[in-house]
Design a protein around this motif. Structure first.
Motif, mmCIF file in Angstrom:
data_model
loop_
_atom_site.group_PDB
_atom_site.id
_atom_site.type_symbol
_atom_site.label_atom_id
_atom_site.label_comp_id
_atom_site.label_asym_id
_atom_site.label_seq_id
_atom_site.Cartn_x
_atom_site.Cartn_y
_atom_site.Cartn_z
ATOM 1 N N MET A 211 30.528 -1.873 10.790
ATOM 2 C CA MET A 211 29.171 -1.723 11.330
ATOM 3 C C MET A 211 28.806 -2.964 12.125
ATOM 4 S SD MET A 211 25.667 -0.994 9.181
ATOM 5 C CE MET A 211 25.717 -2.605 8.414
ATOM 6 N N ASN A 212 28.198 -2.777 13.287
ATOM 7 C CA ASN A 212 27.786 -3.900 14.112
ATOM 8 C C ASN A 212 26.745 -4.737 13.388
ATOM 9 O OD1 ASN A 212 29.424 -3.005 16.185
ATOM 10 N ND2 ASN A 212 27.802 -1.800 17.141
ATOM 11 N N GLN A 213 26.843 -6.071 13.555
ATOM 12 C CA GLN A 213 25.864 -6.961 12.966
ATOM 13 C C GLN A 213 24.543 -6.857 13.716
ATOM 14 O OE1 GLN A 213 26.216 -9.048 10.118
ATOM 15 N NE2 GLN A 213 27.913 -7.589 9.915
ATOM 16 N N ILE A 214 23.452 -6.930 12.985
ATOM 17 C CA ILE A 214 22.117 -6.844 13.540
ATOM 18 C C ILE A 214 21.439 -8.178 13.300
ATOM 19 C CG2 ILE A 214 19.878 -5.697 13.387
ATOM 20 C CD1 ILE A 214 21.375 -3.185 12.467
ATOM 21 N N SER A 215 20.914 -8.774 14.349
ATOM 22 C CA SER A 215 20.261 -10.068 14.213
ATOM 23 C C SER A 215 18.905 -9.905 13.547
ATOM 24 C CB SER A 215 20.084 -10.723 15.589
ATOM 25 O OG SER A 215 21.336 -10.934 16.207
ATOM 26 N N PRO A 216 18.501 -10.876 12.732
ATOM 27 C CA PRO A 216 17.156 -10.818 12.154
ATOM 28 C C PRO A 216 16.095 -10.767 13.247
ATOM 29 C CG PRO A 216 18.477 -12.497 11.059
ATOM 30 C CD PRO A 216 19.261 -12.040 12.258
ATOM 31 N N ILE A 217 14.994 -10.079 12.971
ATOM 32 C CA ILE A 217 13.872 -10.022 13.907
ATOM 33 C C ILE A 217 12.632 -10.548 13.205
ATOM 34 C CG2 ILE A 217 14.846 -8.042 15.130
ATOM 35 C CD1 ILE A 217 12.658 -6.349 13.778
ATOM 36 N N PRO A 218 11.613 -10.953 13.959
ATOM 37 C CA PRO A 218 10.399 -11.470 13.319
ATOM 38 C C PRO A 218 9.765 -10.417 12.419
ATOM 39 C CG PRO A 218 10.422 -11.991 15.662
ATOM 40 C CD PRO A 218 11.548 -11.036 15.423
ATOM 41 N N PRO A 219 9.247 -10.813 11.270
ATOM 42 C CA PRO A 219 8.582 -9.853 10.383
ATOM 43 C C PRO A 219 7.270 -9.374 10.977
ATOM 44 C CG PRO A 219 8.296 -12.082 9.556
ATOM 45 C CD PRO A 219 9.247 -12.179 10.717
ATOM 46 N N LEU A 220 6.770 -8.260 10.456
ATOM 47 C CA LEU A 220 5.492 -7.697 10.877
ATOM 48 C C LEU A 220 4.493 -7.796 9.737
ATOM 49 C CD1 LEU A 220 6.671 -4.468 12.721
ATOM 50 C CD2 LEU A 220 5.943 -6.627 13.761
ATOM 51 N N ALA A 221 3.326 -8.305 10.035
ATOM 52 C CA ALA A 221 2.275 -8.422 9.029
ATOM 53 C C ALA A 221 1.682 -7.061 8.703
ATOM 54 C CB ALA A 221 1.180 -9.354 9.536
ATOM 55 N N ILE A 222 1.453 -6.819 7.427
ATOM 56 C CA ILE A 222 0.677 -5.657 6.992
ATOM 57 C C ILE A 222 -0.738 -6.176 6.759
ATOM 58 C CG2 ILE A 222 0.396 -3.849 5.264
ATOM 59 C CD1 ILE A 222 3.384 -4.019 4.712
ATOM 60 N N THR A 223 -1.623 -5.938 7.719
ATOM 61 C CA THR A 223 -2.962 -6.519 7.646
ATOM 62 C C THR A 223 -3.988 -5.584 7.016
ATOM 63 O OG1 THR A 223 -3.327 -5.859 9.952
ATOM 64 C CG2 THR A 223 -2.568 -8.093 9.567
ATOM 65 N N ALA A 224 -3.622 -4.348 6.758
ATOM 66 C CA ALA A 224 -4.459 -3.413 6.005
ATOM 67 C C ALA A 224 -3.542 -2.340 5.432
ATOM 68 C CB ALA A 224 -5.535 -2.779 6.884
ATOM 69 N N LEU A 225 -3.948 -1.784 4.299
ATOM 70 C CA LEU A 225 -3.073 -0.849 3.584
ATOM 71 C C LEU A 225 -3.915 0.049 2.706
ATOM 72 C CD1 LEU A 225 -0.136 -0.049 2.654
ATOM 73 C CD2 LEU A 225 -0.336 -1.870 0.949
ATOM 74 N N THR A 226 -3.567 1.322 2.661
ATOM 75 C CA THR A 226 -4.258 2.249 1.764
ATOM 76 C C THR A 226 -3.342 3.405 1.406
ATOM 77 O OG1 THR A 226 -6.330 3.448 1.391
ATOM 78 C CG2 THR A 226 -5.281 3.726 3.548
ATOM 79 N N ALA A 227 -3.679 4.097 0.344
ATOM 80 C CA ALA A 227 -2.903 5.267 -0.084
ATOM 81 C C ALA A 227 -3.780 6.211 -0.877
ATOM 82 C CB ALA A 227 -1.705 4.833 -0.941
ATOM 83 N N VAL A 228 -3.532 7.493 -0.684
ATOM 84 C CA VAL A 228 -4.172 8.556 -1.474
ATOM 85 C C VAL A 228 -3.073 9.520 -1.882
ATOM 86 C CG1 VAL A 228 -5.833 10.445 -1.500
ATOM 87 C CG2 VAL A 228 -6.346 8.357 -0.211
ATOM 88 N N SER A 229 -3.035 9.861 -3.167
ATOM 89 C CA SER A 229 -2.022 10.785 -3.674
ATOM 90 C C SER A 229 -2.578 11.458 -4.918
ATOM 91 C CB SER A 229 -0.722 10.034 -4.005
ATOM 92 O OG SER A 229 -0.893 9.231 -5.162
ATOM 93 N N ALA A 230 -1.725 12.152 -5.632
ATOM 94 C CA ALA A 230 -2.141 12.768 -6.894
ATOM 95 C C ALA A 230 -2.546 11.725 -7.921
ATOM 96 C CB ALA A 230 -1.013 13.633 -7.439
ATOM 97 N N LEU A 231 -2.212 10.459 -7.691
ATOM 98 C CA LEU A 231 -2.624 9.384 -8.601
ATOM 99 C C LEU A 231 -4.069 8.975 -8.376
ATOM 100 C CD1 LEU A 231 0.530 7.082 -8.606
ATOM 101 C CD2 LEU A 231 -0.011 9.054 -10.038
ATOM 102 N N GLY A 232 -4.654 9.383 -7.256
ATOM 103 C CA GLY A 232 -6.033 9.046 -6.970
ATOM 104 C C GLY A 232 -6.185 8.503 -5.571
ATOM 105 N N ALA A 233 -7.419 8.142 -5.232
ATOM 106 C CA ALA A 233 -7.762 7.665 -3.890
ATOM 107 C C ALA A 233 -7.847 6.145 -3.902
ATOM 108 C CB ALA A 233 -9.079 8.271 -3.439
ATOM 109 N N GLY A 234 -6.985 5.506 -3.126
ATOM 110 C CA GLY A 234 -7.037 4.071 -2.977
ATOM 111 C C GLY A 234 -6.013 3.331 -3.807
ATOM 112 N N LEU A 235 -5.839 2.057 -3.475
ATOM 113 C CA LEU A 235 -4.815 1.237 -4.126
ATOM 114 C C LEU A 235 -5.133 0.962 -5.583
ATOM 115 C CD1 LEU A 235 -4.113 -1.324 -1.260
ATOM 116 C CD2 LEU A 235 -2.783 0.705 -1.870
ATOM 117 N N ASP A 236 -6.409 0.800 -5.928
ATOM 118 C CA ASP A 236 -6.753 0.525 -7.331
ATOM 119 C C ASP A 236 -6.365 1.692 -8.222
ATOM 120 O OD1 ASP A 236 -7.695 -1.986 -6.767
ATOM 121 O OD2 ASP A 236 -9.822 -1.429 -6.778
#
Length: 400
Positions: free
Chosen positions: A1-26
């Motif tokens: 497999m060809n080597q892949i050079s590292p790239i700059p990371p990306l900031a996660i500046t906001a995040l949320t989720a809704v599922s059967a576990l409920g609404a929101g990260l808490d």
């Protein structure tokens, strides 16, 4: 497999989720800590007796803003529900002030979008062979592009809006497309993630493939028997240049092995490729990952393949588990939902053990957690694999 050079990371500046576990990260955090799953028996109208699903509570009572009511469908309603959680819409508004609305894109994954609206329209025909009702609005509901178009309109954004539909890797693959927009300079921020909702086509289709468990799904159990389908929305805002210690996407790897339309490559060759590419892009060695959130659907073939692939890359000592016993398999949203799960694991030092199993499959070689563990978790890999041989792995952790 060809080597892949590292790239700059990306900031996660906001995040949320809704599922059967409920609404929101808490709600998600509480359910994982308390080991309280969200699966329940399917409704009679779902047409899959004995199957369990991960249904989002309260979704039937949700509504869209009046000016956007033409977008109304279950999928867009779930997207709206997610936008209201964890200050997500407000964070995007702040990004608009920083960058301008034309510099913020939307890249969202889904597998079936608003197909439930088409099901309802088909059932409402006046008779066999009759056309769909004139009130049916395909482009704003069922169309894959309806989801990103709704979110862009709802948030007042003017940048590119793209739909990704690569089966069960869709939500994770949005990271790769978002990274391309960011690193090319087309966008300064991107709303990424995935939304997928329950519909009869999905439930009965998986049932026809004999892939649905009777009772709640129990990924990685010795006597596992299949999937529980769920629904979810996972949204995150990605930007360049994370501050030291900020939650970030450190690497992403993908492959397409094309082994079979619905079965994984038995030795996990595509999965191995995706995981190694994610590590290379992050500039990390396998020993620098502390936990893997497995794709772990609960089918015999998928879970066995993933065990072989994980041990090929990481050996047998790295803790791993699947959280689909809590949420069900949320298809095109699963990779995005599990970004939120990975973030909770990083923040809390949590390794959520597979739910509802007494012992892992004895043929597995990986260090499978079956009870919650608490440990130093600095970097998490999250795996997503899909029909047609689509594979994607993400690495999350604090930016250096």
């Amino acid at each position: 497999m060809n080597q892949i050079s590292p790239i700059p990371p990306l900031a996660i500046t906001a995040l949320t989720a809704v599922s059967a576990l409920g609404a929101g990260l808490d709600a998600t955090r509480h359910a994982l800590r308390a080991r309280q799953g969200g699966l329940a028996p399917a409704a009679p109208e779902d047409g899959v007796p004995g199957a369990w699903v991960g249904r989002v509570a309260g979704l039937e009572r949700a509504f869209l803003p009046q000016a956007l009511s033409h977008f109304t469908c279950r999928n867009n309603l779930l997207a709206e529900m997610a936008l209201a959680q964890d200050g997500f819409a407000e964070a995007v508004g702040d990004a608009c002030v920083r960058h301008g609305p034309a510099r913020i894109g939307v890249v969202l994954g889904t597998s079936t979008a608003g197909i439930a609206e088409t099901e309802a329209a088909y059932a409402a025909r006046s008779g066999p062979g009759a056309p769909l009702p004139g009130s049916f609005n395909y482009s704003d509901t069922h169309d894959l592009q309806a989801l990103p178009r709704y979110v862009r309109t709802r948030l007042g954004l003017k940048g590119p809006a793209l739909a990704v539909s690569t089966a069960c890797t869709s939500g994770a693959r949005t990271v790769i497309e978002a990274a391309a927009l960011l690193h090319s300079g087309i966008c300064d921020a991107v709303v990424a993630g995935g939304v997928d909702t329950l519909c009869r086509l999905t439930l009965r289709g998986f049932d026809a493939l004999a892939l649905l468990a009777r009772g709640p799904s129990r990924p990685c159990a010795a006597d596992r028997e299949g999937i529980s389908i769920g629904e979810a929305a996972g949204l995150f805002l990605l930007e360049r240049g994370p501050a030291p210690g900020q939650l970030a996407i450190l690497g992403a790897g993908a492959s397409a092995d094309g082994h079979h339309m619905s079965s994984p490559h038995p030795e996990g060759l595509g999965a191995v490729t995706a995981m190694r590419r994610a590590l290379q892009q992050a500039g990390l060695a396998p020993a620098e990952i502390d936990y893997i959130n497995l794709h772990g659907t609960g089918t015999r073939a998928n879970d066995a393949m993933e065990d072989r692939a994980v041990t090929e890359v990481f050996g047998t000592a790295l803790p791993c588990s699947s959280t689909k016993g809590w949420t069900g398999h949320t298809l095109g949203a699963s990779g995005a939902l599990e970004v939120a799960v990975a973030a909770i694991c990083l923040q809390d030092g949590l390794i959520p053990g597979c739910l509802g199993i007494d012992a892992p499959d004895p043929d597995f070689r990986a260090d499978l957690a079956i009870a919650n563990r608490h440990a130093s978790v600095r970097r998490v890999m999250s795996n997503s694999f899909g029909f047609g041989g689509s594979n994607c792995a993400l690495v999350l952790g604090p930016a250096a």
